[in-house]
Design an enzyme around this catalytic site. Structure first.
Site, PDB file in Angstrom:
ATOM      1  N   PRO A 152       0.848  -1.200   0.000  1.00 28.64           N
ATOM      2  CA  PRO A 152       0.000   0.000   0.000  1.00 28.64           C
ATOM      3  C   PRO A 152       0.878   1.243   0.000  1.00 28.64           C
ATOM      4  O   PRO A 152       1.791   1.357   0.813  1.00 28.64           O
ATOM      5  CB  PRO A 152      -0.786  -0.132   1.312  1.00 28.64           C
ATOM      6  CG  PRO A 152       0.098  -0.948   2.205  1.00 28.64           C
ATOM      7  CD  PRO A 152       0.840  -1.890   1.302  1.00 28.64           C
ATOM      8  N   ALA A 200       0.377   5.509  -0.329  1.00 29.06           N
ATOM      9  CA  ALA A 200      -0.561   6.627  -0.427  1.00 29.06           C
ATOM     10  C   ALA A 200      -0.334   7.401  -1.719  1.00 29.06           C
ATOM     11  O   ALA A 200       0.794   7.752  -2.057  1.00 29.06           O
ATOM     12  CB  ALA A 200      -0.406   7.545   0.779  1.00 29.06           C
ATOM     13  N   CYS A 230       3.492   3.559   8.685  1.00 31.52           N
ATOM     14  CA  CYS A 230       3.720   4.813   7.961  1.00 31.52           C
ATOM     15  C   CYS A 230       4.566   5.763   8.798  1.00 31.52           C
ATOM     16  O   CYS A 230       4.232   6.055   9.951  1.00 31.52           O
ATOM     17  CB  CYS A 230       2.393   5.469   7.608  1.00 31.52           C
ATOM     18  SG  CYS A 230       2.589   7.037   6.723  1.00 31.52           S
ATOM     19  N   LYS A 250       0.720  -4.155   9.365  1.00 37.52           N
ATOM     20  CA  LYS A 250       1.997  -3.722   8.787  1.00 37.52           C
ATOM     21  C   LYS A 250       2.695  -2.795   9.772  1.00 37.52           C
ATOM     22  O   LYS A 250       2.092  -1.817  10.235  1.00 37.52           O
ATOM     23  CB  LYS A 250       1.787  -3.013   7.449  1.00 37.52           C
ATOM     24  CG  LYS A 250       3.080  -2.711   6.702  1.00 37.52           C
ATOM     25  CD  LYS A 250       2.796  -2.212   5.281  1.00 37.52           C
ATOM     26  CE  LYS A 250       4.075  -2.141   4.457  1.00 37.52           C
ATOM     27  NZ  LYS A 250       4.979  -1.052   4.886  1.00 37.52           N
ATOM     28  N   GLY A 273      10.929  -3.878   2.239  1.00 36.84           N
ATOM     29  CA  GLY A 273      11.996  -2.892   2.315  1.00 36.84           C
ATOM     30  C   GLY A 273      13.162  -3.214   1.403  1.00 36.84           C
ATOM     31  O   GLY A 273      13.848  -4.220   1.594  1.00 36.84           O
ATOM     32  N   GLY A 316       7.137  -2.281  -2.798  1.00 38.77           N
ATOM     33  CA  GLY A 316       6.498  -0.984  -2.935  1.00 38.77           C
ATOM     34  C   GLY A 316       7.163  -0.114  -3.977  1.00 38.77           C
ATOM     35  O   GLY A 316       6.823  -0.154  -5.164  1.00 38.77           O
ATOM     36  N   ARG A 317       8.152   0.669  -3.550  1.00 41.63           N
ATOM     37  CA  ARG A 317       8.744   1.671  -4.438  1.00 41.63           C
ATOM     38  C   ARG A 317       9.357   1.064  -5.695  1.00 41.63           C
ATOM     39  O   ARG A 317       9.363   1.701  -6.754  1.00 41.63           O
ATOM     40  CB  ARG A 317       9.794   2.479  -3.666  1.00 41.63           C
ATOM     41  CG  ARG A 317       9.193   3.393  -2.595  1.00 41.63           C
ATOM     42  CD  ARG A 317      10.277   4.033  -1.729  1.00 41.63           C
ATOM     43  NE  ARG A 317      10.998   3.023  -0.960  1.00 41.63           N
ATOM     44  CZ  ARG A 317      12.204   3.198  -0.435  1.00 41.63           C
ATOM     45  NH1 ARG A 317      12.841   4.344  -0.630  1.00 41.63           N
ATOM     46  NH2 ARG A 317      12.781   2.243   0.263  1.00 41.63           N
TER      47      ARG A 317
END
EC number: 1.3.1.-
Length: 321
Positions: free
Chosen positions: A16, A18, A100, A139, A201, A224-225
């Site tokens: 997830p 944002a 977060c 998470k 990560g 993610g990224r």
């Protein structure tokens, strides 16, 4: 890997993020091989539930895969209500955000700020788990700061509260996204609890994915990224995990097809007045390796019309033909 009653098709999960993992991006990641995708963080504050932004962030029955929504907040009752509302709207798994690191989230005692207060963590987890009849996941980060890593304590608490799977980002809140993720803490948690543990990560390529799985013993990986502008990373990693072989780089024609289709979906989903703004950051990520001088990206970001964006992309890729 299973989360409650749900069997994932593989061990790769789209994180997830944002402002990024909206419905078009989630759908694309699923089509590109993700075994599960998680929505953008949804606030538990009932005052924002009827906003256009919140409505767009909610999952819908016709989405592909196992519909998973992440919620964030600090009030146990509000979190429970948010979980119920999202399940009524079609969520099949509820994920709780305690990872977060953003200041605006932490100032409200949400996200990773909660790791400082295990009693509050316990209250939130208990309320949410008891509020819904779908699996609830969590998470977190490894702790609040390098000198205050408490992920093992939080993991045990989560298991005791009925959490069905735990994702750990290998940094503390204080680290933000600086430095390198560490996996010793994830490995320690995996050895401590019996629920599935998902490592997160700096998982940026197939070789790193294999190494992290082997070192931590994690049940799955969350990416993610590294998927920004490269949603096919899930297919690349899965192929390597299955065969030990690396896929060749994606042909430019396929990059063009995926990018243009993604931009069209953003235009359709958000509408032409907003979609072109959302598309800008995604186009920038896709083209990082193809437009290193930034000239095209600067030109593209000045376009304020959806159809002109697509025309510009067509012209850009023609130069590589």
């Amino acid at each position: 890997m299973r989360i409650g009653q749900y069997q994932l098709r593989n061990r790769l999960i789209a994180a997830p993020m944002a402002g990024i993992t909206d419905r078009p991006f989630r759908t694309l990641c699923y089509e590109m091989g993700a075994g599960l995708t998680v929505s953008e963080m949804m606030s538990s504050n009932p005052q924002v539930w009827e906003s256009d932004k919140s409505r767009l962030r909610m999952v819908h029955i016709d989405e592909p895969g196992i519909r998973t929504v992440q919620i964030a907040g600090s009030d146990p009752k509000e979190m429970a209500d948010a979980a119920r509302i999202n399940v009524e709207s079609g969520a099949q798994i509820i994920d709780i955000n305690m990872g977060c690191p953003a200041k605006k989230v932490n100032r409200k005692l949400a996200g990773s700020a909660l790791l400082q207060y295990p009693d509050v963590v316990k209250s939130i987890l208990t309320e949410v788990v008891n509020a819904v009849d779908v699996p609830v996941t969590l998470k977190i980060r490894t702790g609040w700061a390098p000198e205050h890593r408490n992920c093992e304590e939080i993991a045990q608490l989560a298991e005791d509260c009925g959490i069905q799977a735990l994702t750990i980002h290998g940094r503390t809140r204080a680290c933000l996204f600086n430095g390198e993720a560490e996996y010793d803490s994830i490995r320690a948690v995996k050895q401590k609890v019996s629920i599935p543990v998902i490592a997160n990560g700096d998982i940026t390529d197939p070789l790193k994915a294999r190494a992290v799985l082997d070192y931590t013993g994690a049940d799955a990986l969350m990416i993610g990224r590294a998927a920004q502008g490269r949603p096919w990373i899930f297919r690349e990693i899965q192929h390597y995990l299955d065969t030990g072989e690396l896929l060749p780089p994606l042909p430019l024609a396929e990059v063009k097809r995926l990018l243009c289709a993604h931009v069209r979906e953003l235009h359709d989903f958000y509408g032409p007045a907003k979609g072109y703004r959302i598309a800008r950051k995604h186009v920038s990520w896709y083209l990082q390796e193809h437009a290193p001088n930034d000239q095209f990206r600067r030109t593209f970001n000045a376009i304020e019309d959806a159809s002109e964006q697509l025309e510009a992309l067509e012209a850009y890729f023609e130069n590589f033909a």
